[in-house]
Design an enzyme around this catalytic site. Structure first.
Site, PDB file in Angstrom:
ATOM      1  N   GLU A 122      51.606  42.105  42.965  1.00  0.00           N
ATOM      2  CA  GLU A 122      50.212  42.234  43.548  1.00  0.00           C
ATOM      3  C   GLU A 122      50.080  43.845  44.304  1.00  0.00           C
ATOM      4  O   GLU A 122      48.971  43.891  44.159  1.00  0.00           O
ATOM      5  CB  GLU A 122      50.207  41.348  44.657  1.00  0.00           C
ATOM      6  CG  GLU A 122      50.261  39.887  44.470  1.00  0.00           C
ATOM      7  CD  GLU A 122      48.874  39.536  43.904  1.00  0.00           C
ATOM      8  OE1 GLU A 122      47.905  40.122  43.899  1.00  0.00           O
ATOM      9  OE2 GLU A 122      48.839  38.543  43.042  1.00  0.00           O
TER      10      GLU A 122
ATOM     11  N   LEU B 249      51.231  55.548  38.152  1.00  0.00           N
ATOM     12  CA  LEU B 249      50.429  54.492  38.502  1.00  0.00           C
ATOM     13  C   LEU B 249      49.492  54.808  39.530  1.00  0.00           C
ATOM     14  O   LEU B 249      48.513  54.178  39.660  1.00  0.00           O
ATOM     15  CB  LEU B 249      51.366  53.204  39.002  1.00  0.00           C
ATOM     16  CG  LEU B 249      52.211  52.433  38.299  1.00  0.00           C
ATOM     17  CD1 LEU B 249      53.297  51.596  38.947  1.00  0.00           C
ATOM     18  CD2 LEU B 249      51.197  51.581  37.474  1.00  0.00           C
TER      19      LEU B 249
ATOM     20  N   TYR C 233      47.833  56.167  43.296  1.00  0.00           N
ATOM     21  CA  TYR C 233      47.878  55.454  44.637  1.00  0.00           C
ATOM     22  C   TYR C 233      49.052  55.357  45.259  1.00  0.00           C
ATOM     23  O   TYR C 233      49.515  54.262  45.553  1.00  0.00           O
ATOM     24  CB  TYR C 233      46.925  53.998  44.652  1.00  0.00           C
ATOM     25  CG  TYR C 233      45.604  54.385  44.193  1.00  0.00           C
ATOM     26  CD1 TYR C 233      44.631  54.744  45.164  1.00  0.00           C
ATOM     27  CD2 TYR C 233      45.245  53.887  42.920  1.00  0.00           C
ATOM     28  CE1 TYR C 233      43.120  55.045  44.495  1.00  0.00           C
ATOM     29  CE2 TYR C 233      43.813  53.977  42.680  1.00  0.00           C
ATOM     30  CZ  TYR C 233      43.079  54.389  43.308  1.00  0.00           C
ATOM     31  OH  TYR C 233      41.650  54.573  42.870  1.00  0.00           O
TER      32      TYR C 233
ATOM     33  N   TYR D 262      43.648  39.958  51.280  1.00  0.00           N
ATOM     34  CA  TYR D 262      43.831  39.423  50.107  1.00  0.00           C
ATOM     35  C   TYR D 262      45.377  39.475  49.656  1.00  0.00           C
ATOM     36  O   TYR D 262      45.488  38.358  49.118  1.00  0.00           O
ATOM     37  CB  TYR D 262      42.976  40.534  49.042  1.00  0.00           C
ATOM     38  CG  TYR D 262      43.558  40.217  47.564  1.00  0.00           C
ATOM     39  CD1 TYR D 262      43.133  39.096  46.979  1.00  0.00           C
ATOM     40  CD2 TYR D 262      44.665  41.034  47.051  1.00  0.00           C
ATOM     41  CE1 TYR D 262      43.458  38.665  45.778  1.00  0.00           C
ATOM     42  CE2 TYR D 262      44.935  40.680  45.773  1.00  0.00           C
ATOM     43  CZ  TYR D 262      44.730  39.521  45.159  1.00  0.00           C
ATOM     44  OH  TYR D 262      45.127  39.425  43.856  1.00  0.00           O
TER      45      TYR D 262
ATOM     46  N   ASP E 220      38.900  38.655  45.919  1.00  0.00           N
ATOM     47  CA  ASP E 220      38.834  39.968  45.326  1.00  0.00           C
ATOM     48  C   ASP E 220      37.448  40.209  44.830  1.00  0.00           C
ATOM     49  O   ASP E 220      37.027  39.316  44.498  1.00  0.00           O
ATOM     50  CB  ASP E 220      40.057  40.386  44.372  1.00  0.00           C
ATOM     51  CG  ASP E 220      40.132  39.521  43.239  1.00  0.00           C
ATOM     52  OD1 ASP E 220      39.340  38.794  42.979  1.00  0.00           O
ATOM     53  OD2 ASP E 220      40.900  39.929  42.255  1.00  0.00           O
TER      54      ASP E 220
ATOM     55  N   CYS F 204      33.987  35.337  33.352  1.00  0.00           N
ATOM     56  CA  CYS F 204      32.871  35.599  34.384  1.00  0.00           C
ATOM     57  C   CYS F 204      32.861  36.956  34.593  1.00  0.00           C
ATOM     58  O   CYS F 204      33.101  37.528  35.649  1.00  0.00           O
ATOM     59  CB  CYS F 204      32.949  34.616  35.622  1.00  0.00           C
ATOM     60  SG  CYS F 204      31.322  34.576  36.327  1.00  0.00           S
TER      61      CYS F 204
HETATM   62  S1  SF4 Z   1      28.775  29.599  34.014  1.00  0.00           S
HETATM   63 FE1  SF4 Z   1      28.743  31.799  33.447  1.00  0.00          FE
HETATM   64  S2  SF4 Z   1      27.914  32.814  35.348  1.00  0.00           S
HETATM   65 FE2  SF4 Z   1      28.779  30.550  35.908  1.00  0.00          FE
HETATM   66  S3  SF4 Z   1      30.879  30.845  36.556  1.00  0.00           S
HETATM   67 FE3  SF4 Z   1      30.864  30.573  34.397  1.00  0.00          FE
HETATM   68  S4  SF4 Z   1      30.942  32.410  33.254  1.00  0.00           S
HETATM   69 FE4  SF4 Z   1      30.401  32.694  35.313  1.00  0.00          FE
END
Ligand code: SF4
Length: 325
Positions: free
Chosen positions: A44, A87, A89, A127, A145, A192
């Site tokens: 982490e 690395l 930092y 976190y 995060d 996402c």
């Molecule tokens: S549907 Fe698309 S925008 Fe919605 S959580 Fe999944 S990848 Fe993200």
């Protein structure tokens, strides 16, 4: 009924879908599949502000060098910084070392089991404490995060990240909090993603308030470009290095090649390297010198150079010049 109410009502299904996807699709990373708090903690800290690809070659090596919190605590700080070199930092390595000493000396070598206790250690924020406590000790506490925040914003169709910690906590699967936290981070890192999310492949798309609509602006930080010249001075099997002051905000106490402040001509350049430090991309011209006028410089034997905590840029140059491996 707004999209948020709908989403809250179907939470058990959403959690199951995400966890099933994670069980089947998670990347094979060396810090996965363990409940060992020491190795989770190290991972982490290394992953803070650092890409997985950069951490991968360093993680196993660090754990082999310091296989336990006791070994880390008893090591010299300079050895820990040397192992951390490249690395970036470096404050992270200093805090890791300081926290290892607190754990061995004040907690008799026992790791805290609760996120509140982890947060009292140097270098551990909300976190990191939540991540370690949920993964290693199954504490039902959510992480937040950049990846989680983006997923939440899209999932809940919110334009701001206000109260995201609370939303993440509501979403959390309390039976498998560590896996769930990793699952949502994995979703943000692989599907996402910033820019265009891959909604067609998303395991929770049927629960999602946006499916990526209107979320395609990339917020990539702007990098600054800069050029510097660095002296590579060698004499009788030694290299001239300078140590950064302990009060420097970046890489304090580390060793580096001297920076030249005067202009140089193209003919003088031995070779060039590119190097990025935080938000700056440098083109570095390396100039061969037999002497450099620097008060704090020291001639270090080539045989001993690799034992010092060198900055990543210095390592890069010394490797390219075949002065270290
Ligand atoms: S549907 Fe698309 S925008 Fe919605 S959580 Fe999944 S990848 Fe993200």
């Amino acid at each position: 009924m707004d999209s948020r109410t709908l989403y809250i009502r179907r939470l058990p299904q959403l959690r199951r879908a995400l966890l099933r996807w994670y069980d089947d699709n998670q990347r094979d990373l060396p810090w996965r599949g363990t409940r060992d708090p020491y190795s989770i903690w190290v991972s982490e800290i290394m992953l803070q502000q650092t890409r997985v690809a950069a951490v991968l070659p360093r993680y196993g090596k660090f754990l082999r060098r310091f296989p336990s919190v006791e070994k880390l605590a008893s090591a010299r700080l300079s050895s820990v910084l040397a192992e951390w070199s490249g690395l970036g930092y470096y404050r992270r390595a200093r805090n890791l070392h300081a926290a290892a000493r607190v754990i061995t000396r004040e907690l008799a070598g026992s790791f805290p089991t609760h996120s509140d206790q982890w947060r009292k250690l140097p270098g551990i924020g909300r976190y990191t404490a939540s991540a370690i406590a949920s993964i290693a000790f199954n504490e039902p506490i959510a992480v937040l995060d950049g990846n989680v925040e983006r997923v939440l914003r899209r999932l809940l169709h919110r334009s701001t990240a206000a109260d995201s910690w609370n939303a993440a906590q509501q979403l959390l699967d309390r039976e498998r909090p560590g896996d769930f936290n990793q699952a949502i981070m994995e979703l943000g890192a692989t599907i996402c993603v910033p820019g265009e999310p891959s909604c067609a492949r998303c395991p929770i798309r049927t629960f999602c308030g946006t499916r990526g609509r209107g979320q395609s602006q990339s917020r990539k930080a702007r990098q600054i470009k800069a050029s510097i010249s660095i002296a590579l001075a060698t004499k009788g099997g030694s290299v001239l290095l300078v140590q950064r002051g302990v009060r420097e905000s970046l890489m304090s106490g580390m060793w580096e090649l001297p920076i030249l402040n005067h202009s140089i001509s193209n003919e003088e350049v031995l070779f060039r390297v590119r190097h990025s430090i935080t938000v700056t991309d440098y083109v570095v011209s390396v100039i061969a010198r037999s002497e450099v006028n620097t008060e704090s410089g020291r001639w270090i034997s080539r045989r001993k150079v690799h034992k010092l905590p060198l900055t990543g840029l210095t390592k890069k140059i010394l490797r390219k010049a075949n002065l270290i491996k």
